[in-house]
Scaffold this motif. Structure first.
Motif: not given
Lengths: 200, 200
Positions: A11, B11, A96-97, A99, A58, B135, A38, A93, A60, A36, B99, A173, B131, A176, A33
């Motif tokens: 992350h 996590h 982020p969604f 794990r 992601q 989201l 992706f 990044r 940035l 952001g 997160r 998930p 930056r 998403i 999304v």
């Protein structure tokens, strides 16, 4: 283990340098999304794949510009208009969604869940999946860091079977995931997606 | 920083021992999501709060039994029927749907996003939020580790204002948050939720 290292989701933020290939392509597609941008697709053998970009990363920043609030066309424009096609700096990044969850095979080689293609649909009691809290209605994106998006049920099964005793799944998930791959051409995902084993 | 340490989402899996209070209560509520059991509410000053349980923690095991596939009534039954009310062992996975994202205030004290109560609704360009890839359509659950669920817009603003230069937000996609708090009595969330600053 090596699988765990390849699957690691931090992350965190990093800079990635990509270049365009002979056809002026970087080899990835974007999706907007939640305001952001992706990574929705990474082509096998492309500059994006070689730079280590993955589904779910992601974006940035592109070439010094923040991409917040852009739609995917505007973000692609920044890639197209970049000053130096041999050196495009991206701020990334790490997924982020997503794990990871690490499971251990029992003596019969079972992890303890059922999947339909790359979606988790059932968890068996008293198994590694149950003990570790694997959830249904999640998509498996990677097995020990190797992308399995677009693979059919049997192919995903094969990857899991040959993955060794300890298996780290990268999950998201489904609610998403479905949003992320919406409008994607499935044959593109299936045939051209980077499914190589990442270097650590 | 201390805020960062308090906000840390690992996590990972850990064992937590809770006891029942004088009224036989542990002080938390469960919700079943994707065949897993999650902590939906932790009461202020309760044994659950003192044991460090938080909104979004996944319960893997209660008193030696895996909870996979149980509904929240069946999971609560395991708490009720436990052998020793002074020592209930819980297997916990640390907030799988959450997160953190760390932002820095600019010279005017702005982080760069708008919120409505504890939901992120807009990101301003050229700010720390932009930056860092914050989201929209995400809920803020914690600010530097302090629970802000159920706080009104002004109260969340106050917590952010007094949070210092570096602010770590714990976030969850709103689509999952809404599912997690469904059927919750809002006055319970607002009045009795544990909003204390966690010890590290």
């Amino acid at each position: 283990s090596l699988g765990l290292a390849r699957a690691n989701v931090t992350h965190g933020v990093r800079e990635v340098i990509v270049c365009k290939d002979g056809k002026g392509k970087v080899g990835m597609r974007f999706r907007a999304v939640n305001k952001g941008i992706f990574v929705q697709f990474v082509a096998e053998g492309s500059p994006a794949a070689l730079a280590g970009l993955r589904f779910g990363d992601q974006i940035l920043q592109i070439d010094g510009e923040n991409v917040v609030g852009l739609n995917h066309d505007k973000a692609m424009d920044l890639m197209t208009k970049c000053k130096n096609p041999g050196r495009i700096a991206l701020g990334i990044r790490d997924r982020p969604f997503e794990r990871t969850i690490t499971l251990h095979k029992d003596s019969s080689g079972h992890l303890g869940f059922e999947h339909k293609d790359n979606q988790i649909v059932a968890i068996a009691k008293e198994t590694s999946a149950a003990r570790n809290g694997l959830l249904v209605d999640h998509h498996i994106l990677e097995v020990n860091g190797q992308n399995v998006i677009g693979l059919k049920n049997k192919e995903v099964g094969k990857v899991l079977e040959t993955a060794g005793q300890t298996v780290t799944l990268t999950v998201m998930p489904s609610i998403i995931y479905d949003h992320m791959v919406k409008c994607m051409d499935f044959s593109l995902i299936k045939k051209k997606q980077d499914h190589s084993i990442p270097e650590v």
